[in-house]
Design a protein around this motif. Structure first.
Motif, PDB file in Angstrom:
ATOM      1  N   ALA A  29      -2.114 -22.553  -1.497  1.00  0.00           N
ATOM      2  CA  ALA A  29      -1.894 -21.137  -1.807  1.00  0.00           C
ATOM      3  C   ALA A  29      -3.064 -20.279  -1.337  1.00  0.00           C
ATOM      4  O   ALA A  29      -2.857 -19.200  -0.764  1.00  0.00           O
ATOM      5  CB  ALA A  29      -1.666 -20.957  -3.308  1.00  0.00           C
ATOM      6  N   SER A  30      -4.280 -20.737  -1.550  1.00  0.00           N
ATOM      7  CA  SER A  30      -5.473 -19.989  -1.134  1.00  0.00           C
ATOM      8  C   SER A  30      -5.506 -19.809   0.374  1.00  0.00           C
ATOM      9  O   SER A  30      -5.786 -18.710   0.872  1.00  0.00           O
ATOM     10  CB  SER A  30      -6.745 -20.713  -1.573  1.00  0.00           C
ATOM     11  OG  SER A  30      -6.813 -20.808  -2.955  1.00  0.00           O
ATOM     12  N   THR A  31      -5.244 -20.868   1.098  1.00  0.00           N
ATOM     13  CA  THR A  31      -5.258 -20.808   2.557  1.00  0.00           C
ATOM     14  C   THR A  31      -4.170 -19.872   3.066  1.00  0.00           C
ATOM     15  O   THR A  31      -4.421 -19.033   3.943  1.00  0.00           O
ATOM     16  CB  THR A  31      -5.073 -22.217   3.159  1.00  0.00           C
ATOM     17  OG1 THR A  31      -6.122 -23.060   2.677  1.00  0.00           O
ATOM     18  CG2 THR A  31      -5.098 -22.181   4.671  1.00  0.00           C
ATOM     19  N   ALA A  32      -2.979 -19.990   2.508  1.00  0.00           N
ATOM     20  CA  ALA A  32      -1.861 -19.142   2.937  1.00  0.00           C
ATOM     21  C   ALA A  32      -2.140 -17.670   2.643  1.00  0.00           C
ATOM     22  O   ALA A  32      -1.832 -16.800   3.459  1.00  0.00           O
ATOM     23  CB  ALA A  32      -0.575 -19.588   2.247  1.00  0.00           C
ATOM     24  N   ALA A  33      -2.733 -17.365   1.504  1.00  0.00           N
ATOM     25  CA  ALA A  33      -3.056 -15.976   1.159  1.00  0.00           C
ATOM     26  C   ALA A  33      -4.146 -15.431   2.067  1.00  0.00           C
ATOM     27  O   ALA A  33      -4.087 -14.272   2.495  1.00  0.00           O
ATOM     28  CB  ALA A  33      -3.487 -15.884  -0.299  1.00  0.00           C
ATOM     29  N   ILE A  84      -1.178  -1.591   0.208  1.00  0.00           N
ATOM     30  CA  ILE A  84      -1.205  -2.656  -0.805  1.00  0.00           C
ATOM     31  C   ILE A  84       0.160  -3.310  -1.018  1.00  0.00           C
ATOM     32  O   ILE A  84       0.251  -4.545  -1.014  1.00  0.00           O
ATOM     33  CB  ILE A  84      -1.821  -2.144  -2.128  1.00  0.00           C
ATOM     34  CG1 ILE A  84      -3.307  -1.829  -1.901  1.00  0.00           C
ATOM     35  CG2 ILE A  84      -1.651  -3.165  -3.251  1.00  0.00           C
ATOM     36  CD1 ILE A  84      -3.997  -1.154  -3.059  1.00  0.00           C
ATOM     37  N   PRO A  85       1.262  -2.560  -1.200  1.00  0.00           N
ATOM     38  CA  PRO A  85       2.557  -3.229  -1.395  1.00  0.00           C
ATOM     39  C   PRO A  85       2.971  -4.106  -0.212  1.00  0.00           C
ATOM     40  O   PRO A  85       3.547  -5.182  -0.403  1.00  0.00           O
ATOM     41  CB  PRO A  85       3.541  -2.064  -1.589  1.00  0.00           C
ATOM     42  CG  PRO A  85       2.704  -0.941  -2.086  1.00  0.00           C
ATOM     43  CD  PRO A  85       1.376  -1.103  -1.385  1.00  0.00           C
ATOM     44  N   THR A  86       2.662  -3.674   0.999  1.00  0.00           N
ATOM     45  CA  THR A  86       3.008  -4.467   2.182  1.00  0.00           C
ATOM     46  C   THR A  86       2.205  -5.763   2.222  1.00  0.00           C
ATOM     47  O   THR A  86       2.756  -6.841   2.472  1.00  0.00           O
ATOM     48  CB  THR A  86       2.756  -3.650   3.468  1.00  0.00           C
ATOM     49  OG1 THR A  86       3.536  -2.454   3.406  1.00  0.00           O
ATOM     50  CG2 THR A  86       3.135  -4.445   4.701  1.00  0.00           C
ATOM     51  N   VAL A  87       0.904  -5.660   1.981  1.00  0.00           N
ATOM     52  CA  VAL A  87       0.046  -6.851   2.001  1.00  0.00           C
ATOM     53  C   VAL A  87       0.435  -7.805   0.873  1.00  0.00           C
ATOM     54  O   VAL A  87       0.535  -9.015   1.083  1.00  0.00           O
ATOM     55  CB  VAL A  87      -1.452  -6.464   1.917  1.00  0.00           C
ATOM     56  CG1 VAL A  87      -2.332  -7.700   1.803  1.00  0.00           C
ATOM     57  CG2 VAL A  87      -1.853  -5.628   3.126  1.00  0.00           C
ATOM     58  N   ALA A  88       0.693  -7.276  -0.320  1.00  0.00           N
ATOM     59  CA  ALA A  88       1.093  -8.129  -1.453  1.00  0.00           C
ATOM     60  C   ALA A  88       2.397  -8.853  -1.141  1.00  0.00           C
ATOM     61  O   ALA A  88       2.535 -10.045  -1.433  1.00  0.00           O
ATOM     62  CB  ALA A  88       1.228  -7.292  -2.715  1.00  0.00           C
ATOM     63  N   GLY A  89       3.343  -8.156  -0.530  1.00  0.00           N
ATOM     64  CA  GLY A  89       4.612  -8.793  -0.150  1.00  0.00           C
ATOM     65  C   GLY A  89       4.413  -9.893   0.874  1.00  0.00           C
ATOM     66  O   GLY A  89       5.050 -10.953   0.803  1.00  0.00           O
ATOM     67  N   ALA A  90       3.520  -9.661   1.835  1.00  0.00           N
ATOM     68  CA  ALA A  90       3.228 -10.678   2.841  1.00  0.00           C
ATOM     69  C   ALA A  90       2.545 -11.893   2.214  1.00  0.00           C
ATOM     70  O   ALA A  90       2.822 -13.034   2.601  1.00  0.00           O
ATOM     71  CB  ALA A  90       2.349 -10.079   3.950  1.00  0.00           C
ATOM     72  N   ILE A  91       1.665 -11.660   1.247  1.00  0.00           N
ATOM     73  CA  ILE A  91       1.016 -12.768   0.533  1.00  0.00           C
ATOM     74  C   ILE A  91       2.070 -13.591  -0.194  1.00  0.00           C
ATOM     75  O   ILE A  91       2.080 -14.823  -0.106  1.00  0.00           O
ATOM     76  CB  ILE A  91      -0.046 -12.244  -0.458  1.00  0.00           C
ATOM     77  CG1 ILE A  91      -1.224 -11.617   0.278  1.00  0.00           C
ATOM     78  CG2 ILE A  91      -0.523 -13.366  -1.386  1.00  0.00           C
ATOM     79  CD1 ILE A  91      -2.185 -10.848  -0.615  1.00  0.00           C
TER      80      ILE A  91
END
Length: 124
Positions: A29-33, A84-91
């Motif tokens: 999860a850390s690597t993917a984020a 922020i919403p775009t980055v959070a969705g991508a995470i």
């Protein structure tokens, strides 16, 4: 529906078993984020470990299990100027796909907690 800390998952087969530890899931999860554009770093969140323990643990990824499914809470610092919403969705998308493809476990939720905004991006 009770949320409880996840314990190592065991995959049994005729050849033996495969145990996936919480550390491995958190590492994936850390690597993917971290791979998502706009993520400055992972943040440390302090929570109390265990039901009867008062020990405080600082972690960037908290994983809980809801029956056979996983719920992840990620604490991140984002770069200034990102949406922020775009980055959070991508995470959420990246973490869910990485864990499901590598472990076969179903991820029901990825909760992204924005802890801070980095004023300057660090260049390598």
């Amino acid at each position: 529906m009770e949320r409880r800390p996840i314990y190592p998952e065991t995959e049994a087969s005729s050849s033996g078993s495969c145990i996936i530890s919480e550390r491995v899931l958190a590492s994936i999860a850390s690597t993917a984020a971290s791979e998502v554009e706009g993520v400055a770093s992972l943040a440390k969140h302090t929570h109390i470990k265990g039901l009867f323990s008062q020990q405080r643990v600082a972690r960037s990824v908290v994983i809980t299990s809801d029956e056979n499914e996983l719920i992840l809470d990620l604490y991140v610092n984002l770069n200034m100027g990102c949406h922020i919403p775009t980055v959070a969705g991508a995470i959420q998308k990246n973490v869910k796909e990485a864990i499901q493809s590598m472990t076969g476990r179903v991820v029901t939720r990825v909760n992204v907690h924005v802890a801070n905004v980095a004023l300057e991006t660090q260049e390598a």
